[in-house]
Enzyme design. Structure first.
Site, mmCIF file in Angstrom:
data_model
loop_
_atom_site.group_PDB
_atom_site.id
_atom_site.type_symbol
_atom_site.label_atom_id
_atom_site.label_comp_id
_atom_site.label_asym_id
_atom_site.label_seq_id
_atom_site.Cartn_x
_atom_site.Cartn_y
_atom_site.Cartn_z
ATOM 1 N N GLU A 325 0.863 -1.185 0.000
ATOM 2 C CA GLU A 325 0.000 0.000 0.000
ATOM 3 C C GLU A 325 0.891 1.222 0.000
ATOM 4 O O GLU A 325 1.591 1.502 0.976
ATOM 5 C CB GLU A 325 -0.924 -0.019 1.217
ATOM 6 C CG GLU A 325 -2.044 1.011 1.147
ATOM 7 C CD GLU A 325 -1.762 2.283 1.910
ATOM 8 O OE1 GLU A 325 -1.379 3.285 1.251
ATOM 9 O OE2 GLU A 325 -1.895 2.278 3.126
ATOM 10 N N CYS A 364 -2.791 8.876 3.692
ATOM 11 C CA CYS A 364 -2.650 8.246 2.378
ATOM 12 C C CYS A 364 -3.922 8.329 1.551
ATOM 13 O O CYS A 364 -3.870 8.302 0.320
ATOM 14 C CB CYS A 364 -2.203 6.791 2.513
ATOM 15 S SG CYS A 364 -3.341 5.756 3.462
#
Length: 618
Positions: A325, A364
């Site tokens: 990720e 994020c």
């Protein structure tokens, strides 16, 4: 749920008509009461809470804590590293610059010891029942709820964020992960029955998939959410029967030690080995040793693309699978159809500001680009140019004044941020406010960057293509829906996104279908993460999923199991194809007829093939 949706639509309509949030709030309260009475269910399944534990929290997490005397070997700048003492990690509070202490760096020997301890504990833990695992999660959930204040302060002291930001982005999402796992985790990991073969001749076989623990798994997590990024992989790993090694960032090792120690204490109180969960924090030079360790069965990496290349190269040497990720450049598309009234515009501005400035933009799935159709663009510019400059910066643990936004983790990227903003202005963007670092009058050693609003940004600008990971709000104008999608897809990332439009409209659904991203929210921001859906991106945002059922199963060996459906009926080798074969030509006619019968497209074809099959069986 249908009742809720109708009431929510009614609340929005009334709010638009009355141009008042009071009406909306009142309607929401009525909807909540009705839902509680008629459709409410507890967040947690019933179960024992027999175990409780207390924890001694550090003095540094208390409000208005005064810094103790710093050792002589503390770096002059707020750095984690001092060349004269490479065996220590130095910890500071980003909001105030206060020295928090020093932590021994993990060596290769420490890594080996941690893995060995974890292996031994996992050999016992993998035999536990789901019920035993649920007890651990329940006890920790109660501990987290009861001690929110102290736990949030630990996270804030080490990361510089505000308590409100930590309560939302750290505690709430962790409580949700715990509660969801308790309610739905066992169902996700039960053996899964599959349709079985399409072959008509072997329908006597059943098919299922069983999910078994992998062993010792690894999570290499980033610093932006020190509590949640630690606990999220721990929850999934131990519930699926694994042991886990967590490699935290050296920037937040001070708080990470306490969070892991809390989990270990919970395990011990519930009668299990605390060695099941291990924390290590080596320097980057030794991280490859950890990632390539032969006893690691799976790794999850959260971080940047350059570091991901190194992690993947090291993991490849031991064939360790990795879920990756990475960063995002999340776009929010605002359609003209969404802003039917001024009140809705102001409400949307609130969502956009929370998505852009929470945790100082170090998220994020934070909002990095706001792409609007013309009418929506003009309306939002008017609202945001008034509201963004009003944000107040500081340390919510130490300042008496209201603090909207905290500090960034450090000032290492301030030059880059100021350069991106200056480049945008040079190429035609308008800087409404902010754009540079802030020397805080109360905390001169703090790492603060001014909340920034850039308007008239175009896709060609560097700031529109590169992740800022900072409190920088970027507004971009699109000609129409198709142009907005084109702009959103022009960045190389694809982690999250959102669209604000009419519910179920053709334009809204077009954005949902055509935005190239792993996750998307409709008329909301980042709620796909809280909803426990599989989480992950595409392109430069990585690959693989964690979260939800898929995330739990990714930490398991998916074992395929085939059994006979009926007693006395099982596979046997027909004489014509039994070794050694006596008549190869006849064997060929048999298998050709067998394939034709097994996948026949009609009853006639099946009957003719079956005749040929029986004629050549011996």
């Amino acid at each position: 749920m249908i009742l809720l949706e109708h009431l929510r639509d009614l609340a929005t309509t009334i709010g638009d008509f009355a141009n008042s949030w009071y009406v909306v709030c009142a309607t929401f309260v009525i909807a909540t009461v009705l839902t509680t009475v008629f459709v409410w269910q507890p967040s947690l399944p019933p179960g024992p809470y027999n175990f409780v534990f207390n924890y001694k929290f550090p003095a540094e997490c208390q409000p208005n804590w005064s810094q103790r005397h710093s050792p002589a070997d503390v770096p002059s700048k707020l750095s984690v590293y001092n060349p004269s003492r490479p065996d220590l990690i130095h910890c500071h509070c980003p909001a105030t610059g206060q020295y928090l202490g020093r932590v021994p760096v993990s060596t290769r020997e420490d890594i080996d010891i941690a893995v060995e301890k974890c292996q031994k504990a996992q050999d016992v833990w993998k035999k536990t029942s789901f019920q035993e695992r649920k007890v651990v999660l329940r006890v920790f959930l109660q501990f987290l709820k009861k001690n929110q204040d102290e736990i949030v302060r630990i996270a804030c002291r080490d990361s510089g964020k505000t308590m409100v930001d930590a309560a939302l982005g750290e505690v709430m999402v962790t409580l949700e992960k715990l509660a969801w796992t308790l309610k739905s985790g066992e169902r996700a990991l039960r053996p899964s029955s599959r349709p079985g073969p399409a072959n008509l001749l072997i329908r006597y076989k059943t098919a299922e998939v069983a999910y078994e623990p992998l062993g010792v798994v690894l999570a290499l997590v980033s610093w932006n959410y020190p509590l949640h990024n630690i606990l999220n992989p721990i929850i999934s790993s131990i519930f699926s029967g694994n042991g886990i090694i967590v490699k935290c960032s050296e920037s937040v090792v001070w708080s990470s030690r306490y969070f892991v120690e809390m989990v270990q204490t919970c395990l011990s109180v519930c009668g299990h080995s605390q060695d099941l969960v291990q924390l290590v924090c080596p320097w980057p030079s030794d991280t490859d040793y950890l990632t390539s360790h032969p006893d690691i069965s799976h790794a999850t990496f959260i971080g940047s693309k350059p570091v991901a290349h190194k992690v993947l190269a090291a993991a490849a040497s031991s064939l360790t699978p990795v879920t990756v990720e990475l960063g995002g450049k999340d776009a929010v598309i605002v359609l003209d159809e969404h802003l039917a009234s001024w009140s809705r515009c102001d409400a949307l501005a609130s969502v956009l500001m929370r998505g852009s400035f929470q945790s100082a933009g170090q998220n994020c799935i934070g909002i990095e680009r706001i792409i609007c159709e013309p009418k929506a663009y003009d309306a939002l510019v008017k609202v945001l140019t008034k509201r963004v400059p009003q944000l107040c910066l500081g340390s919510s643990l130490d300042d008496d004044a209201n603090v909207d936004m905290g500090a960034m983790i450090n000032d290492s990227r301030f030059d880059v941020l100021e350069g991106l903003i200056a480049d945008a202005v040079k190429n035609g963007a308008k800087l409404s406010c902010g754009g540079k670092r802030l020397e805080h009058p109360e905390h001169p050693l703090g790492s603060y960057f001014q909340p920034t609003l850039l308007i008239d940004v175009t896709p060609e600008m560097e700031i529109a293509r590169n992740e800022t990971f900072a409190p920088v709000m970027v507004l971009m104008k699109a000609k129409n829906t198709g142009d907005a999608i084109r702009i959103a897809n022009s960045a190389k990332f694809g982690l999250g996104g959102a669209v604000f439009g009419k519910r179920g409209s053709a334009a809204t659904e077009k954005v949902v279908r055509e935005m190239k991203t792993g996750n998307i929210a409709v008329n909301d921001f980042a709620t796909f993460y809280v909803c426990q859906l599989p989480f992950g991106g595409v392109n430069d945002s990585g690959y693989g999923k964690f979260g939800g059922e898929e995330g739990l199963r990714a930490l398991c060996l998916a074992k395929s199991i085939c059994r006979d459906r009926f007693p006395g009926i099982s596979t046997s080798i027909p004489p014509v194809v039994d070794y050694p074969m006596k008549n190869v030509k006849k064997a060929w006619k048999f298998v050709r007829a067998m394939n034709a019968a097994a996948y026949a497209g009609s009853a006639k074809e099946f009957a003719l093939s079956l005749v040929q099959l029986l004629a050549n069986v011996k």
